[in-house]
Design a protein around this motif. Structure first.
Motif, short mmCIF file in Angstrom:
data_model
loop_
_atom_site.label_atom_id
_atom_site.label_comp_id
_atom_site.label_asym_id
_atom_site.label_seq_id
_atom_site.Cartn_x
_atom_site.Cartn_y
_atom_site.Cartn_z
N THR A 95 -8.44 -1.91 -0.55
CA THR A 95 -8.50 -1.16 0.70
C THR A 95 -7.11 -0.94 1.28
OG1 THR A 95 -8.78 -3.20 1.97
CG2 THR A 95 -10.78 -2.10 1.21
N ASN A 96 -7.00 0.13 2.08
CA ASN A 96 -5.79 0.42 2.85
C ASN A 96 -4.53 0.38 1.98
OD1 ASN A 96 -7.21 0.80 5.29
ND2 ASN A 96 -7.28 -1.41 5.63
N TRP A 97 -4.59 1.09 0.87
CA TRP A 97 -3.47 1.10 -0.09
C TRP A 97 -2.84 2.48 -0.13
CZ3 TRP A 97 -1.44 3.33 -4.41
CH2 TRP A 97 -0.51 2.58 -5.15
N SER A 98 -1.53 2.50 -0.19
CA SER A 98 -0.80 3.76 -0.36
C SER A 98 0.48 3.48 -1.14
CB SER A 98 -0.46 4.39 1.00
OG SER A 98 0.41 3.53 1.74
N TYR A 99 1.08 4.55 -1.65
CA TYR A 99 2.31 4.43 -2.43
C TYR A 99 3.27 5.51 -1.97
CZ TYR A 99 5.49 4.49 -6.43
OH TYR A 99 6.61 4.46 -7.22
N GLY A 100 4.40 5.10 -1.43
CA GLY A 100 5.37 6.07 -0.92
C GLY A 100 4.79 6.97 0.14
N GLY A 101 3.85 6.44 0.93
CA GLY A 101 3.22 7.23 1.98
C GLY A 101 2.05 8.07 1.51
N THR A 102 1.72 8.03 0.22
CA THR A 102 0.61 8.81 -0.31
C THR A 102 -0.60 7.93 -0.56
OG1 THR A 102 2.09 10.40 -1.38
CG2 THR A 102 -0.16 10.26 -2.24
N VAL A 103 -1.74 8.33 0.02
CA VAL A 103 -3.01 7.69 -0.30
C VAL A 103 -3.60 8.50 -1.44
CG1 VAL A 103 -5.26 6.96 0.56
CG2 VAL A 103 -3.29 7.00 2.10
N PRO A 104 -3.80 7.89 -2.62
CA PRO A 104 -4.12 8.69 -3.81
C PRO A 104 -5.44 9.45 -3.74
CG PRO A 104 -3.42 6.47 -4.40
CD PRO A 104 -3.63 6.48 -2.93
#
Length: 507
Positions: free
Chosen positions: A483-492
């Motif tokens: 939950t509540n995961w993003s990478y470089g500001g992107t939620v996939p």
């Protein structure tokens, strides 16, 4: 002579017990009887009266004035307060007291009616205990509760249709501190989807009542508390960290990179993708590292299967068709693969099958009609895979199967995909030794856009549209809803990555 002696004894007895001798001896009549306290839990009243100098006391109490004369007096050395024996807390009790000195008694006091002060019970606080094939609700003493009972339900807030159900046929006594519910052992229609293989909790609500309040209305109720039965320890076998991930509308750019980072950073070794075409598979393999990862070749352009080729051999692949209520003319091409470990734990290690599914729904249909459609899709998938898996090797089916459990109950013909699979011999991987993220939905969007601002479901269990289901594998080591995961500001994606640590058992 014998008659004279008897007459004398009777006369002395009357003098000792009657009131007139006390007046002659100066023993005063006791007054001001009052309730000065109570031990409510043990049903005892504390009673005092105005003291008389230099005496002890006899007192008596009964549930009616007429019963007082047949009641044996008790001794008390103080007027400041004496406790009764345990009494019925719902009745009025009638009291009398008299002074006693040197073998003589005074007159009985006026009769005084006293009652227990019956307060509403405190709201119970509840915890749960996971047991093999059962769950247990526990609570401490709820002040002023004379009895308890536990209502249980398959659904949050008791939301399924039907009469209320309780763990016992009657009330539990005020000494009770727990109550247990035993789950059905074999998944089958009408079981409320509660056998351990479904991985569903049982919701419980403790009711604390003071039955002595008028009409038995004095009841406070706890919140609903979900508890899972203890999951079985999986058999030894080859380890697979298996994930399912609806990556939303065939990403190939920034979102594909973020999805790959989600998969890689959580250490997955096999993942079933939905809403992923060939370009998505290529982009994810490239981002994960093509020297380590590979995509299963498939004729499907909407579901994919990726695997760590340094850990598994690809032994076979193919696809089958599933009905598409959204677009009946175009059935859903659904891929499967057969894999084996490159480092098997023993000579008895088995190959296993994987299938990535995405069941659809027709938005114009009712909720229960949608449930029936996903149930049909599950039966089609099981039938197709049984033709491929003719040797009954372990099988993992994962994907977006939609959510349709609440609040319609267990109605024949309207059962959605997940319980249909479980009743067909599958085991939900959330029946795990450890669980994480289960209070959140596996779908993270409220407006159609991916979000990393999820909050837990207030019921204690988030809706699941994404599942990992296993046949020939009982229980898993872990279950994680990321939950509540993003990478470089992107939620996939608008779905979370869901994964489980699975052991493919040896023969």
């Amino acid at each position: 002579m014998r008659g004279l002696v008897c007459a004398l004894v009777c006369a002395l007895a009357l003098v000792a017990l009657g009131s007139s001798p006390s007046e002659a001896r100066g023993l005063k009549k006791v007054s001001k009887i009052a309730r000065v306290g109570q031990d409510w839990y043990h049903g005892k009243l504390k009673v005092s009266w105005r003291g008389v100098k230099g005496v002890t006391y006899q007192w008596r109490y009964a549930p009616s004035p007429s019963a007082l004369v047949r009641t044996r007096p008790l001794w008390s050395g103080t007027a400041r307060g004496s406790y009764t024996r345990p009494l019925d807390r719902g009745k009025a009790w009638f009291f009398q007291v008299r002074a006693y000195k040197k073998g003589m008694v005074g007159p009985w006091s006026a009769t005084r009616q006293l009652r227990f002060l019956n307060r509403w019970p405190n709201t119970p606080t509840v915890t749960g205990t996971r047991l093999p094939g059962a769950v247990q609700w526990n609570w401490p003493t709820s002040a002023n509760a004379s009895r308890y009972r536990v209502r249980w339900s398959p659904a949050w807030y008791g939301g399924w249709p039907g009469d209320a159900t309780y763990t016992t046929t009657g009330w539990l006594p005020q000494t009770a501190r727990s109550s247990t519910y035993t789950l059905p052992t074999t998944p089958q229609p009408g079981d409320g989807m509660l056998a351990v293989a479904y991985a569903n909790p049982i919701f419980g609500q403790v009711q604390a009542q003071n039955q002595f309040i008028t009409n038995g209305s004095g009841m406070h109720i706890s919140t609903w508390v979900p508890i899972w039965a203890k999951a079985p320890v999986p058999a030894a076998g080859d380890a697979v960290r298996f994930g399912t991930y609806n990556v939303m509308l065939n990403p190939s750019g920034t979102r594909a990179t973020a999805a790959a980072q989600n998969i890689g950073s959580h250490g997955l070794t096999v993942v079933a993708l939905q809403e992923a075409n060939d370009n998505t598979a290529t982009a994810l393999v490239r981002a994960l590292g093509s020297s380590i990862w590979a995509a299963v070749p498939t004729s499907s352009n909407s579901q994919q299967i990726l695997y760590r080729k340094d850990k598994f051999n690809l032994l076979g692949q193919g696809s089958y068709l599933v009905d598409n209520p959204r677009d009946p003319a175009n059935k859903v091409v659904t891929p499967w693969a057969r894999l084996s470990s490159k480092t098997p734990v023993s000579a008895g290690s088995q190959a296993f099958f994987v299938s990535s599914v995405h069941f659809t729904e027709n938005a114009s249909k009712t909720a229960v009609q949608k449930n029936a459609d996903t149930g049909d899709a599950a039966r089609q998938a099981m039938a197709a895979l049984s033709q491929v898996d003719y040797a009954d090797e372990p099988l993992i089916v994962a994907g977006d199967m939609r959510y349709g459990r609440e609040p319609w109950g267990d109605v024949p013909g309207q059962v959605p995909a997940q319980p249909t699979f479980v009743r067909g011999g599958y085991y939900d991987a959330m029946a795990a030794q450890s669980m994480s993220g289960y209070t959140y939905s596996t779908y993270n969007s409220t407006d159609g856009n991916p979000s990393a601002r999820q909050v837990p479901n207030a019921a204690g269990l988030g809706p699941r549209s994404d599942y990992i289901l296993m046949k020939g594998i009982v229980g898993s080591k872990s279950y994680v809803n990321v939950t509540n995961w993003s990478y470089g500001g992107t939620v996939p994606s608008d779905h979370n990555l869901v994964y489980s640590d699975i052991l493919v058992p040896t023969n």
